[in-house]
Design a protein around this motif. Sequence first.
Motif, PDB file in Angstrom:
ATOM      1  N   ILE A  94       0.729  -1.253   0.090  1.00 53.28           N
ATOM      2  CA  ILE A  94       0.047  -0.018  -0.182  1.00 53.28           C
ATOM      3  C   ILE A  94       0.988   1.147   0.015  1.00 53.28           C
ATOM      4  O   ILE A  94       0.664   2.130  -0.776  1.00 53.28           O
ATOM      5  CB  ILE A  94      -0.975  -0.004   1.002  1.00 53.28           C
ATOM      6  N   GLN A  95       2.108   1.343   0.825  1.00 49.38           N
ATOM      7  CA  GLN A  95       2.782   2.388   0.850  1.00 49.38           C
ATOM      8  C   GLN A  95       3.488   2.589  -0.764  1.00 49.38           C
ATOM      9  O   GLN A  95       3.635   3.765  -0.932  1.00 49.38           O
ATOM     10  CB  GLN A  95       4.009   2.355   1.953  1.00 49.38           C
ATOM     11  N   MET A  96       3.772   1.442  -1.152  1.00 52.93           N
ATOM     12  CA  MET A  96       4.697   1.612  -2.305  1.00 52.93           C
ATOM     13  C   MET A  96       3.616   2.292  -3.484  1.00 52.93           C
ATOM     14  O   MET A  96       3.886   3.060  -4.322  1.00 52.93           O
ATOM     15  CB  MET A  96       5.071   0.177  -2.901  1.00 52.93           C
ATOM     16  N   ALA A  97       2.331   1.858  -3.486  1.00 53.98           N
ATOM     17  CA  ALA A  97       1.420   2.296  -4.514  1.00 53.98           C
ATOM     18  C   ALA A  97       0.951   3.679  -4.267  1.00 53.98           C
ATOM     19  O   ALA A  97       0.970   4.611  -5.129  1.00 53.98           O
ATOM     20  CB  ALA A  97       0.030   1.562  -4.307  1.00 53.98           C
ATOM     21  N   SER A  98       1.087   4.036  -2.996  1.00 53.34           N
ATOM     22  CA  SER A  98       0.652   5.651  -2.741  1.00 53.34           C
ATOM     23  C   SER A  98       1.816   6.580  -2.883  1.00 53.34           C
ATOM     24  O   SER A  98       1.749   7.621  -3.357  1.00 53.34           O
ATOM     25  CB  SER A  98       0.263   5.819  -0.977  1.00 53.34           C
ATOM     26  N   ALA A  99       3.104   5.810  -2.989  1.00 56.34           N
ATOM     27  CA  ALA A  99       4.409   6.697  -3.271  1.00 56.34           C
ATOM     28  C   ALA A  99       4.624   6.853  -4.672  1.00 56.34           C
ATOM     29  O   ALA A  99       5.400   7.466  -5.097  1.00 56.34           O
ATOM     30  CB  ALA A  99       5.611   6.144  -2.392  1.00 56.34           C
ATOM     31  N   GLY A 100       3.863   6.103  -5.499  1.00 56.21           N
ATOM     32  CA  GLY A 100       4.146   5.855  -7.039  1.00 56.21           C
ATOM     33  C   GLY A 100       5.235   5.178  -7.390  1.00 56.21           C
ATOM     34  O   GLY A 100       5.565   5.439  -8.500  1.00 56.21           O
ATOM     35  N   ALA A 101       5.554   4.232  -6.662  1.00 54.84           N
ATOM     36  CA  ALA A 101       6.909   3.144  -7.266  1.00 54.84           C
ATOM     37  C   ALA A 101       6.509   2.192  -8.003  1.00 54.84           C
ATOM     38  O   ALA A 101       7.182   1.606  -8.504  1.00 54.84           O
ATOM     39  CB  ALA A 101       7.412   2.941  -5.768  1.00 54.84           C
ATOM     40  N   LEU A 102       5.285   1.991  -8.421  1.00 54.49           N
ATOM     41  CA  LEU A 102       4.844   0.856  -9.240  1.00 54.49           C
ATOM     42  C   LEU A 102       4.547   1.147 -10.623  1.00 54.49           C
ATOM     43  O   LEU A 102       4.130   0.311 -11.418  1.00 54.49           O
ATOM     44  CB  LEU A 102       3.246   0.534  -8.680  1.00 54.49           C
ATOM     45  N   TYR A 103       4.979   2.493 -10.960  1.00 56.49           N
ATOM     46  CA  TYR A 103       4.670   2.812 -12.387  1.00 56.49           C
ATOM     47  C   TYR A 103       6.024   2.654 -13.284  1.00 56.49           C
ATOM     48  O   TYR A 103       6.865   3.383 -12.758  1.00 56.49           O
ATOM     49  CB  TYR A 103       4.242   4.072 -12.459  1.00 56.49           C
ATOM     50  N   ASN A 104       5.940   1.525 -13.769  1.00 61.00           N
ATOM     51  CA  ASN A 104       7.237   1.165 -14.670  1.00 61.00           C
ATOM     52  C   ASN A 104       7.324   1.746 -15.899  1.00 61.00           C
ATOM     53  O   ASN A 104       8.462   1.683 -16.565  1.00 61.00           O
ATOM     54  CB  ASN A 104       7.334  -0.419 -14.476  1.00 61.00           C
ATOM     55  N   SER A 105       6.479   2.369 -16.327  1.00 65.28           N
ATOM     56  CA  SER A 105       6.443   2.763 -17.893  1.00 65.28           C
ATOM     57  C   SER A 105       5.913   4.398 -17.920  1.00 65.28           C
ATOM     58  O   SER A 105       5.989   4.844 -18.962  1.00 65.28           O
ATOM     59  CB  SER A 105       5.618   1.984 -18.770  1.00 65.28           C
TER      60      SER A 105
END
Length: 511
Positions: A94-105
Motif C-alpha cells: 500500500i505504501q509503494m502504491a501511494s508513493a507512486g513506485a509501481l509505475y514502471n512505464s
Amino acid sequence: MNSNILDKLRQRRQTLNRSQKIIFVSGCAGILITIAVLSRLLLIPTYAPLFTELEPQNASKIIEQLETLQVPYHLTNNGKIIEVPEDQVYKLRIQMASAGALYNSGQGFELFDEKKFGITEFEQQVGYQRALQEELRRTIVQLDEVDQVRVHLVLPKESVFLDEQAVPSASIALRLKAYAKLEPDQVRGIQSLVMGSIQGLTPENIHIIDMQGNVLNEDMETDDGEFSSASALKNYQVRREYEKEMEQRLQQMLNRILGPGCAVAMVTADLDFDRQEILQSTYGPGTIQHEEKLTEKGSGTAGGGVPGTDAQMPGDTMPFANSNTGSEYSRDQSINDYQVDTNQQTLVKAPGAVKRLSVSVVVDGNYTQNKLDSLQQVIAGAIGYDQKRGDQLNVSSMDFDKNSLPNFEETPASAPSSLADKRLIIPGAIAGALLLMLVIFLILRRRARRRYEESLIQQQLEKETLSRVVQEEPIQEKEEDPAAKQRKSLKQIARERPAEVVEILKIWLRE
C-alpha cells in the motif's frame, strides 16, 4: 555445592581416555552450534515476495522507498523479485502504491493531477496521449498470460475539413510469460478494448504483435464482417479440406463397390464466403383496435316567418305565412382504427455455403452406359448433387495403367492398415525389446547365483574333507580294521582326484 559439582566433573574427566574426551568435546561443540543455528533461524524473520517480475527502473524506485523506510529486503531471481518480512508485505504494498513506485512505464491520468500554467496545446495533446497509453498498458498487463506490454498510439489532430480527416491507429507489443499463449478470444478482447478507448479507431488500424514479431490479430474478423488479407489463405484451406473430405468419402464408397484401385474421384468445390444479412418485413391484413359508430335521425315542421321580424306585423300578410313545412333526416357515421400486422425477420447467412460442385469419377475397365448411369446416380446421391445449383458430375470409364497402381493383393495381412496401427508398432517393439532384455537379465542372474552357490558348496566340502583327513591320520595308524582302510583309500582318492569327488558329492546333494 558448585565446587562439589566441579570436582565431580574433573574426576569424571580424568577417568575418560583420549577418544572419550574427543567425543565429549565434539558433542558439546555440536550442541552449541545447533543452539546457535536454531536461535538464528528463530530470530530472523520470514521473508515473502513483495513484488515479482520487476523491471530495473521499477525495482530501483521500490528499493529507494524501502531504504527510506529502513525496511530490510532481499533481492532474488536476478533482482526481479524483492522479498521483505512477511508481516509487512501488505502494508508495504500500500505504501509503494501511494508513493507512486509501481509505475514502471510512466504515469496515467495522474499526470493531470498537477496544475501547470503556461502549457501549450501541443504539450497537452502529448500528455493526453502518454496518459492514455499508460492506462491501456495497465489494463492489458492484468491478463494472466501477459508479462509486459508496450502501447503506441497515433492520435491525429482533428480538422474542420472532412477531406483532411486522419484516422487514429494503435500498435500493441506483448511479451507473454513462459509457455503461455493467447487465445483468439483474448486477442479479440484486447482489440475491442483499445477500439472502445479511442474515438474513431477501427479494427483494421489496430496491430497486435508479440516479441517474436508474430501478428496476433491478422486473421481476426471485424465488426462489419470484413477480413484481413490473411483470410484469403484461410478460405483456401477451408475449401481444400472440404474437397479432401468429399474425395475421401467418395473413394471409400467406390472401393467397396468396385474394389480397391478400380476408381479415382476428384472434387472441386466453389464455396461462398460472403456474409449476407437480409431484413424481411411482411404486413398482414390488420385487426380492428377501436370501432365507433354514430347514427342520427330527426324530423320537424316550420310555419310563418321568423319570430321578431316584420313577417308577424299586424296587417302584413305573406303568401306562405300560413303554409306548414315538414322535414326528416338520417345520418350514419362509422370510425374504425386498424392495427397493421408487421413481421420483421433478420436472416444472417453464415459464410461457407456450397455454391457449386464439380465431380469427376473415372473407373477402370469397359463399362456399359447403363452401368455408368447407375453409378452416376449413386454418386449423385452421395455428394448431394443439385442441378439447380449448377453442379457438374461426370462418370467415365477407361483402362488404367497397372504399373502406377499399388499391388493390393500382395499386401501382407500383418501390414498396418491405418496410421494408428503404424503408430502402435514402435511402442510395441520398444516394449518387447525391454521385456526380452528383462528376461535375459533374470536368466543370467539366476545362473550366476547358481554358480556362486555351487562354488561355496565345493569350498565347504573341500574344507571338511581336509579337516577329516588331518584328524583321522593318527587314528588310522593305530586302527587296521577294514573300515579304516576304506576311509584311508577314500582320502587318498580325494587327494589325488578332488574334482571327481566334488562332482560325486554334488550328485548326492541334488538327489
